[in-house]
Write a protein that holds these residues in place. Sequence first.
Motif, PDB file in Angstrom:
ATOM      1  N   ALA A 149      60.990 -70.231 -60.363  1.00 39.66           N
ATOM      2  CA  ALA A 149      59.706 -70.043 -59.693  1.00 39.66           C
ATOM      3  C   ALA A 149      59.644 -70.840 -58.403  1.00 39.66           C
ATOM      4  O   ALA A 149      59.025 -70.412 -57.417  1.00 39.66           O
ATOM      5  CB  ALA A 149      58.568 -70.447 -60.633  1.00 39.66           C
ATOM      6  N   GLN A 150      60.310 -71.982 -58.395  1.00 38.20           N
ATOM      7  CA  GLN A 150      60.323 -72.820 -57.199  1.00 38.20           C
ATOM      8  C   GLN A 150      61.057 -72.126 -56.056  1.00 38.20           C
ATOM      9  O   GLN A 150      60.636 -72.188 -54.902  1.00 38.20           O
ATOM     10  CB  GLN A 150      60.980 -74.168 -57.508  1.00 38.20           C
ATOM     11  N   GLN A 151      62.166 -71.456 -56.382  1.00 38.84           N
ATOM     12  CA  GLN A 151      62.906 -70.726 -55.356  1.00 38.84           C
ATOM     13  C   GLN A 151      62.053 -69.608 -54.753  1.00 38.84           C
ATOM     14  O   GLN A 151      62.071 -69.386 -53.544  1.00 38.84           O
ATOM     15  CB  GLN A 151      64.187 -70.128 -55.958  1.00 38.84           C
ATOM     16  N   LEU A 152      61.313 -68.924 -55.598  1.00 38.36           N
ATOM     17  CA  LEU A 152      60.442 -67.863 -55.107  1.00 38.36           C
ATOM     18  C   LEU A 152      59.339 -68.420 -54.223  1.00 38.36           C
ATOM     19  O   LEU A 152      59.007 -67.851 -53.178  1.00 38.36           O
ATOM     20  CB  LEU A 152      59.831 -67.100 -56.281  1.00 38.36           C
ATOM     21  N   ALA A 153      58.771 -69.550 -54.641  1.00 34.56           N
ATOM     22  CA  ALA A 153      57.672 -70.153 -53.891  1.00 34.56           C
ATOM     23  C   ALA A 153      58.141 -70.643 -52.523  1.00 34.56           C
ATOM     24  O   ALA A 153      57.375 -70.606 -51.547  1.00 34.56           O
ATOM     25  CB  ALA A 153      57.058 -71.296 -54.689  1.00 34.56           C
ATOM     26  N   ASN A 154      59.383 -71.090 -52.449  1.00 34.64           N
ATOM     27  CA  ASN A 154      59.906 -71.656 -51.199  1.00 34.64           C
ATOM     28  C   ASN A 154      60.573 -70.623 -50.299  1.00 34.64           C
ATOM     29  O   ASN A 154      61.047 -70.957 -49.217  1.00 34.64           O
ATOM     30  CB  ASN A 154      60.914 -72.769 -51.505  1.00 34.64           C
ATOM     31  N   LEU A 155      60.628 -69.365 -50.746  1.00 29.84           N
ATOM     32  CA  LEU A 155      61.301 -68.333 -49.964  1.00 29.84           C
ATOM     33  C   LEU A 155      60.461 -67.951 -48.750  1.00 29.84           C
ATOM     34  O   LEU A 155      59.329 -67.496 -48.888  1.00 29.84           O
ATOM     35  CB  LEU A 155      61.547 -67.100 -50.834  1.00 29.84           C
ATOM     36  N   PRO A 156      60.997 -68.129 -47.559  1.00 29.39           N
ATOM     37  CA  PRO A 156      60.240 -67.733 -46.364  1.00 29.39           C
ATOM     38  C   PRO A 156      60.241 -66.217 -46.197  1.00 29.39           C
ATOM     39  O   PRO A 156      61.009 -65.504 -46.840  1.00 29.39           O
ATOM     40  CB  PRO A 156      61.017 -68.407 -45.231  1.00 29.39           C
ATOM     41  N   GLN A 157      59.362 -65.727 -45.357  1.00 32.38           N
ATOM     42  CA  GLN A 157      59.321 -64.294 -45.042  1.00 32.38           C
ATOM     43  C   GLN A 157      59.442 -64.096 -43.538  1.00 32.38           C
ATOM     44  O   GLN A 157      58.888 -64.883 -42.780  1.00 32.38           O
ATOM     45  CB  GLN A 157      58.016 -63.675 -45.548  1.00 32.38           C
ATOM     46  N   PRO A 158      60.207 -63.076 -43.155  1.00 33.28           N
ATOM     47  CA  PRO A 158      60.905 -62.088 -43.974  1.00 33.28           C
ATOM     48  C   PRO A 158      62.184 -62.656 -44.579  1.00 33.28           C
ATOM     49  O   PRO A 158      62.730 -63.647 -44.072  1.00 33.28           O
ATOM     50  CB  PRO A 158      61.202 -60.967 -42.980  1.00 33.28           C
TER      51      PRO A 158
END
Length: 265
Positions: free
Chosen positions: A49-58
């Motif tokens: 979940a931490q990786q998802l939360a820290n994923l920038p966009q795009p």
Amino acid sequence: CMFVALKGERVDGHDYVGHAFEQGASFALVHEDLSSQFPQLDLRSEVTAQQLANLPQPACLLVPETPSALQQIARFWRAKLDVTVIGITGSVGKSTTKEVVAHVLSHRYPTLKNEGNYNNEIGLPVTILSLTEGHQRAVLEMGFYVPGEIQFLCEIARPKIGVVTNIGTVHAERAGSQAEIARGKAELVRRARIVGTVLDSLGLCKVPVLSVVGDFSLENEADLGPDDDGVNNIDPRSDVADCDVADDGLHMPVVMPHCQETTLE
């Protein structure tokens, strides 16, 4: 929105990921490592979940194969929706039948249909992902090239009603024979959860594998005839009858062309 990078014979979608981001895509589904060019999350292994939360966009989402990932996403989305799906296939007439059915249903229900040739393992999932919670009906044409293909599409679309317009020899060079084509088309009938119908105006469809479903005939013995409920205003001199559509209480004219070339003796 998400861009799906598909690789074809001449064009590779991975070459257009940057352009997709420029046009506003938040994510790109890829199966080539583009971490040197864009932020990327590897979904081939467990993600926290931490990786998802820290994923920038795009950002890119790396998967083993983008077509399979697209199909899995469509399967997941379809399962969440309470929509009645009508699957339509056949050697001839499936596109016209799809248009007619979608037009009739759209007068009462919010209805989605697949556009153009979006009837294969890529186009159908893309169409499914266009469904919203507001849609009540989806009319989906399903193409056939080899045995097993329609069964695969049904696993994604989960049709309640299956319609086979006819069985001809189109794609026989790939399928192997007309009997194999019939078995392939019958995959839709077997997967339909409530009713499967063969629209055979002459009652000449003699392929045993389809004997479990219905056909319509003015003169020959068939499961549905001019005296049955839901069939009205039959004129033996005409090629048009009035029929009710499924259990929706809708009324429409059904054209029944006597086309010998698309039926089986």
